[in-house]
Design an enzyme around this catalytic site. Sequence first.
Site, PDB file in Angstrom:
ATOM      1  N   ASN A  37       0.980  -1.215   0.077  1.00  0.00           N
ATOM      2  CA  ASN A  37       0.024  -0.007  -0.118  1.00  0.00           C
ATOM      3  C   ASN A  37       0.810   1.280   0.230  1.00  0.00           C
ATOM      4  OD1 ASN A  37      -2.688   1.149   0.005  1.00  0.00           O
ATOM      5  ND2 ASN A  37      -2.541   1.796   2.097  1.00  0.00           N
ATOM      6  N   PHE A  82       4.382  -0.335  12.053  1.00  0.00           N
ATOM      7  CA  PHE A  82       3.119  -0.106  11.390  1.00  0.00           C
ATOM      8  C   PHE A  82       2.725  -0.821  10.572  1.00  0.00           C
ATOM      9  CE2 PHE A  82       6.140   3.933  12.181  1.00  0.00           C
ATOM     10  CZ  PHE A  82       5.167   4.789  12.924  1.00  0.00           C
ATOM     11  N   SER A 126      -4.946   1.590  17.405  1.00  0.00           N
ATOM     12  CA  SER A 126      -6.277   2.474  16.668  1.00  0.00           C
ATOM     13  C   SER A 126      -7.229   2.601  18.119  1.00  0.00           C
ATOM     14  CB  SER A 126      -6.706   1.871  15.666  1.00  0.00           C
ATOM     15  OG  SER A 126      -7.924   2.621  15.120  1.00  0.00           O
ATOM     16  N   TYR A 151     -10.670  -5.705  10.713  1.00  0.00           N
ATOM     17  CA  TYR A 151      -9.663  -4.938  10.997  1.00  0.00           C
ATOM     18  C   TYR A 151      -9.623  -4.386  12.408  1.00  0.00           C
ATOM     19  CZ  TYR A 151      -7.010  -0.376  11.349  1.00  0.00           C
ATOM     20  OH  TYR A 151      -6.146   0.451  11.625  1.00  0.00           O
ATOM     21  N   LYS A 155      -6.504  -5.443  15.409  1.00  0.00           N
ATOM     22  CA  LYS A 155      -5.849  -4.460  16.460  1.00  0.00           C
ATOM     23  C   LYS A 155      -5.954  -4.891  18.009  1.00  0.00           C
ATOM     24  CE  LYS A 155      -4.077  -1.873  13.107  1.00  0.00           C
ATOM     25  NZ  LYS A 155      -2.507  -1.647  13.204  1.00  0.00           N
ATOM     26  N   ASN A 181      -7.873  10.086  14.422  1.00  0.00           N
ATOM     27  CA  ASN A 181      -7.788  10.088  13.098  1.00  0.00           C
ATOM     28  C   ASN A 181      -6.709  10.684  12.470  1.00  0.00           C
ATOM     29  OD1 ASN A 181     -10.737   9.481  14.088  1.00  0.00           O
ATOM     30  ND2 ASN A 181     -10.990   9.245  11.964  1.00  0.00           N
ATOM     31  N   ARG A 294     -22.867   4.830   7.054  1.00  0.00           N
ATOM     32  CA  ARG A 294     -21.870   3.668   6.582  1.00  0.00           C
ATOM     33  C   ARG A 294     -21.851   2.788   7.647  1.00  0.00           C
ATOM     34  NH1 ARG A 294     -15.667   5.239   5.768  1.00  0.00           N
ATOM     35  NH2 ARG A 294     -15.582   5.359   7.787  1.00  0.00           N
ATOM     36  N   GLY A 296     -20.960   0.277  10.447  1.00  0.00           N
ATOM     37  CA  GLY A 296     -19.965   0.095  11.257  1.00  0.00           C
ATOM     38  C   GLY A 296     -19.479   1.564  12.043  1.00  0.00           C
ATOM     39  N   ASP A 297     -19.950   2.666  11.278  1.00  0.00           N
ATOM     40  CA  ASP A 297     -19.460   3.968  11.796  1.00  0.00           C
ATOM     41  C   ASP A 297     -19.954   4.149  13.236  1.00  0.00           C
ATOM     42  OD1 ASP A 297     -17.805   4.893   9.818  1.00  0.00           O
ATOM     43  OD2 ASP A 297     -19.321   5.972   8.697  1.00  0.00           O
TER      44      ASP A 297
HETATM   45  P1  NAD Z   1      -0.547   2.678   5.283  1.00  0.00           P
HETATM   46  O1  NAD Z   1      -1.087   1.714   4.389  1.00  0.00           O
HETATM   47  O2  NAD Z   1       0.019   4.018   4.683  1.00  0.00           O
HETATM   48  O3  NAD Z   1       1.024   2.044   5.828  1.00  0.00           O
HETATM   49  C1  NAD Z   1       1.111   0.441   6.127  1.00  0.00           C
HETATM   50  C2  NAD Z   1       2.550   0.188   5.414  1.00  0.00           C
HETATM   51  O4  NAD Z   1       2.594  -1.192   5.777  1.00  0.00           O
HETATM   52  C3  NAD Z   1       2.170   0.242   3.772  1.00  0.00           C
HETATM   53  O5  NAD Z   1       3.428   1.013   3.417  1.00  0.00           O
HETATM   54  C4  NAD Z   1       2.224  -1.113   3.398  1.00  0.00           C
HETATM   55  O6  NAD Z   1       2.694  -1.346   2.269  1.00  0.00           O
HETATM   56  C5  NAD Z   1       2.935  -1.907   4.623  1.00  0.00           C
HETATM   57  N1  NAD Z   1       2.599  -3.396   4.935  1.00  0.00           N
HETATM   58  C6  NAD Z   1       1.418  -3.848   4.865  1.00  0.00           C
HETATM   59  N2  NAD Z   1       1.523  -5.298   5.160  1.00  0.00           N
HETATM   60  C7  NAD Z   1       3.017  -5.482   5.257  1.00  0.00           C
HETATM   61  C8  NAD Z   1       3.514  -6.750   5.359  1.00  0.00           C
HETATM   62  N3  NAD Z   1       2.973  -7.836   5.625  1.00  0.00           N
HETATM   63  N4  NAD Z   1       4.773  -6.470   5.355  1.00  0.00           N
HETATM   64  C9  NAD Z   1       5.486  -5.431   4.974  1.00  0.00           C
HETATM   65  N5  NAD Z   1       4.865  -4.352   5.010  1.00  0.00           N
HETATM   66  C10 NAD Z   1       3.619  -4.480   4.835  1.00  0.00           C
HETATM   67  O7  NAD Z   1      -1.053   2.860   6.580  1.00  0.00           O
HETATM   68  P2  NAD Z   1      -1.017   4.019   7.754  1.00  0.00           P
HETATM   69  O8  NAD Z   1      -2.071   4.869   7.639  1.00  0.00           O
HETATM   70  O9  NAD Z   1       0.360   4.488   7.669  1.00  0.00           O
HETATM   71  O10 NAD Z   1      -1.174   3.196   9.005  1.00  0.00           O
HETATM   72  C11 NAD Z   1       0.150   2.592   9.893  1.00  0.00           C
HETATM   73  C12 NAD Z   1      -0.510   1.864  10.897  1.00  0.00           C
HETATM   74  O11 NAD Z   1      -1.219   2.729  11.698  1.00  0.00           O
HETATM   75  C13 NAD Z   1      -1.421   0.582  10.509  1.00  0.00           C
HETATM   76  O12 NAD Z   1      -0.866  -0.447  11.455  1.00  0.00           O
HETATM   77  C14 NAD Z   1      -2.799   1.114  10.707  1.00  0.00           C
HETATM   78  O13 NAD Z   1      -3.485   0.227  11.099  1.00  0.00           O
HETATM   79  C15 NAD Z   1      -2.663   2.094  11.830  1.00  0.00           C
HETATM   80  N6  NAD Z   1      -3.477   3.092  12.004  1.00  0.00           N
HETATM   81  C16 NAD Z   1      -3.754   3.993  11.145  1.00  0.00           C
HETATM   82  C17 NAD Z   1      -4.755   5.014  11.452  1.00  0.00           C
HETATM   83  C18 NAD Z   1      -5.144   5.918   9.880  1.00  0.00           C
HETATM   84  O14 NAD Z   1      -5.968   6.626  10.200  1.00  0.00           O
HETATM   85  N7  NAD Z   1      -4.195   6.056   9.092  1.00  0.00           N
HETATM   86  C19 NAD Z   1      -5.531   5.178  12.239  1.00  0.00           C
HETATM   87  C20 NAD Z   1      -5.240   4.063  13.481  1.00  0.00           C
HETATM   88  C21 NAD Z   1      -4.312   3.050  13.320  1.00  0.00           C
HETATM   89  C1  UD1 Z   2     -11.636   4.294   9.758  1.00  0.00           C
HETATM   90  C2  UD1 Z   2     -12.014   3.098  10.442  1.00  0.00           C
HETATM   91  C3  UD1 Z   2     -10.981   2.929  11.500  1.00  0.00           C
HETATM   92  C4  UD1 Z   2      -9.539   2.740  11.260  1.00  0.00           C
HETATM   93  C5  UD1 Z   2      -9.486   4.306  10.508  1.00  0.00           C
HETATM   94  C6  UD1 Z   2      -8.014   4.280   9.757  1.00  0.00           C
HETATM   95  C7  UD1 Z   2     -14.469   2.646  10.064  1.00  0.00           C
HETATM   96  C8  UD1 Z   2     -15.563   2.336  10.527  1.00  0.00           C
HETATM   97  N1  UD1 Z   2     -13.402   2.745  10.885  1.00  0.00           N
HETATM   98  O1  UD1 Z   2     -12.071   5.505  10.957  1.00  0.00           O
HETATM   99  O2  UD1 Z   2     -11.199   1.554  12.061  1.00  0.00           O
HETATM  100  O3  UD1 Z   2      -8.683   2.991  12.306  1.00  0.00           O
HETATM  101  O4  UD1 Z   2     -10.365   4.652   9.371  1.00  0.00           O
HETATM  102  O5  UD1 Z   2      -8.072   3.519   8.801  1.00  0.00           O
HETATM  103  O6  UD1 Z   2     -14.202   2.583   8.731  1.00  0.00           O
HETATM  104  N2  UD1 Z   2     -16.850  10.103   5.846  1.00  0.00           N
HETATM  105  C9  UD1 Z   2     -17.627  10.233   4.759  1.00  0.00           C
HETATM  106  N3  UD1 Z   2     -17.334  10.326   3.453  1.00  0.00           N
HETATM  107  C10 UD1 Z   2     -16.455   9.419   3.097  1.00  0.00           C
HETATM  108  C11 UD1 Z   2     -15.354   9.186   4.168  1.00  0.00           C
HETATM  109  C12 UD1 Z   2     -15.663   9.132   5.437  1.00  0.00           C
HETATM  110  O7  UD1 Z   2     -18.725  11.023   5.262  1.00  0.00           O
HETATM  111  O8  UD1 Z   2     -15.996   9.576   1.998  1.00  0.00           O
HETATM  112  C13 UD1 Z   2     -17.054   9.901   7.186  1.00  0.00           C
HETATM  113  C14 UD1 Z   2     -17.300   8.773   7.862  1.00  0.00           C
HETATM  114  O9  UD1 Z   2     -18.528   8.233   7.894  1.00  0.00           O
HETATM  115  C15 UD1 Z   2     -16.852   8.912   9.304  1.00  0.00           C
HETATM  116  C16 UD1 Z   2     -15.945  10.169   8.978  1.00  0.00           C
HETATM  117  O10 UD1 Z   2     -16.021  10.616   7.772  1.00  0.00           O
HETATM  118  O11 UD1 Z   2     -17.849   9.547  10.026  1.00  0.00           O
HETATM  119  C17 UD1 Z   2     -14.460   9.815   9.423  1.00  0.00           C
HETATM  120  O12 UD1 Z   2     -14.250   8.541   8.340  1.00  0.00           O
HETATM  121  P1  UD1 Z   2     -12.897   7.823   8.223  1.00  0.00           P
HETATM  122  O13 UD1 Z   2     -11.941   8.899   7.662  1.00  0.00           O
HETATM  123  O14 UD1 Z   2     -12.943   6.768   7.317  1.00  0.00           O
HETATM  124  O15 UD1 Z   2     -12.334   7.348   9.689  1.00  0.00           O
HETATM  125  P2  UD1 Z   2     -12.970   6.196  10.651  1.00  0.00           P
HETATM  126  O16 UD1 Z   2     -14.435   5.888  10.373  1.00  0.00           O
HETATM  127  O17 UD1 Z   2     -13.320   7.302  12.071  1.00  0.00           O
END
Ligand code: NAD
Ligand code: UD1
Length: 351
Positions: A37, A82, A126, A151, A155, A181, A294, A296-297
Amino acid sequence: MRKTTLVTGGAGYIGSHTTLTLIDAGHPVVLLDNLCNSCRESITRLEHLTHRHVDFIEGDVRDSALLEDIFDHYDIDAVVHFSSLKSVAESLQKPLEYYANNVVGTLNLCQAMARAHVFKLVFSSSATVYGDPVHTPIAEDLGTGKPVNPYGRSKLMIEELLEDLAQSDPRWSIALLRYFNPIGAHESGLIGEDPHGRPNNLLPCLTQVAIGRLPELIVYGNDYPTVDGTCVRDYIHVVDVAEGHLKALQILQHSPGIHIWNLGTGTGYSVLQIIHSFEDVTGINIPYHFAPRRAGDIAQCWADPSKAGRDLGWCARRNLEQMIMDTWRWQSRNPYGYHSRLELPATVAMK
Ligand code: NAD
Ligand code: UD1
């Protein structure tokens, strides 16, 4: 050999920003990412920003032989983990892939760490582990809830696995960082969030509408019991999140056991408030329409981040305007993310 931090998923969104923060703070790092990704260009951009060669290994965290080679080759003293799959919707279609990648990947990593006598680990958790919280703001002592998708469950399973590990052996020092977020991008506009395929999260969807890659934004639900009927979340600048990792790594040096910290700002914004702030900051009109909720929200969720303040001396410093400005700088300079043609200005020689 210098003590090095292994960053799994280091080419991804939060991983690349944290890598930059670690390098800026003088930490040698080696990155492991299978690029499922993300792409190599993020590493090139990191090298440009740091004026340094960044050690990057393309590979999978589930590859035990590769991990053994990495731990043999580098003098690793801590891991920031990560790597994960993170799409909620995809996790419902492919639960086995999510458990295999996230849970088995972490298990494999911990086994390799134990074999190499490396016991410091920072894990990307998360706010999803709180499930649908009974009240906000959410403090760590609220306890975990019931995540509603694979997902989220992956976690929570990993958190429990790591708690068992810390209980079993006092040499482990583990930080569970529960992000709310993360949005925004580094102020240079050179690194940012670039999800493969159609985005799911709000800010990537919104900026792709602003840049013309998506026709309009779908707002999921306007009948929630919130300030304006749309969902409320705690959006936090990704560089603040990155700085939280640096602080956690520092504390782990002398704090064995398991530690849980929320990384959030303590303030919630609704989807409509985000759209209107984006319009105010950028002057760009965002067409949107309301759609059903959506699956699960949850209605609303924001952090009580005071424990991280007390224990780590950390707090989020960047406000919503800066988060939006930085998100937009990244997206407008890179309409196609890392696949955009961007002439990088000449850089000084690499160290
Ligand atoms: P991201 O997808 O940009 O980064 C994850 C990276 O892990 C990617 O570069 C992907 O290529 C790599 N990856 C996935 N599976 C792999 C594997 N098996 N071996 C090696 N590399 C692998 O996502 P992000 O937004 O940077 O998220 C980072 C971490 O934070 C994740 O664990 C995610 O679940 C957690 N997290 C993210 C958010 C968010 O909103 N972005 C919120 C809460 C938690
Ligand atoms: C989501 C995941 C959460 C994950 C995080 C990071 C769900 C239910 N939760 O958080 O588990 O850790 O992403 O990957 O998916 N929204 C819109 N229009 C859009 C996109 C989002 O209205 O096109 C709204 C959603 O309904 C939500 C808010 O924006 O109310 C935030 O959404 P999002 O950015 O996907 O984050 P989370 O749902 O909080």
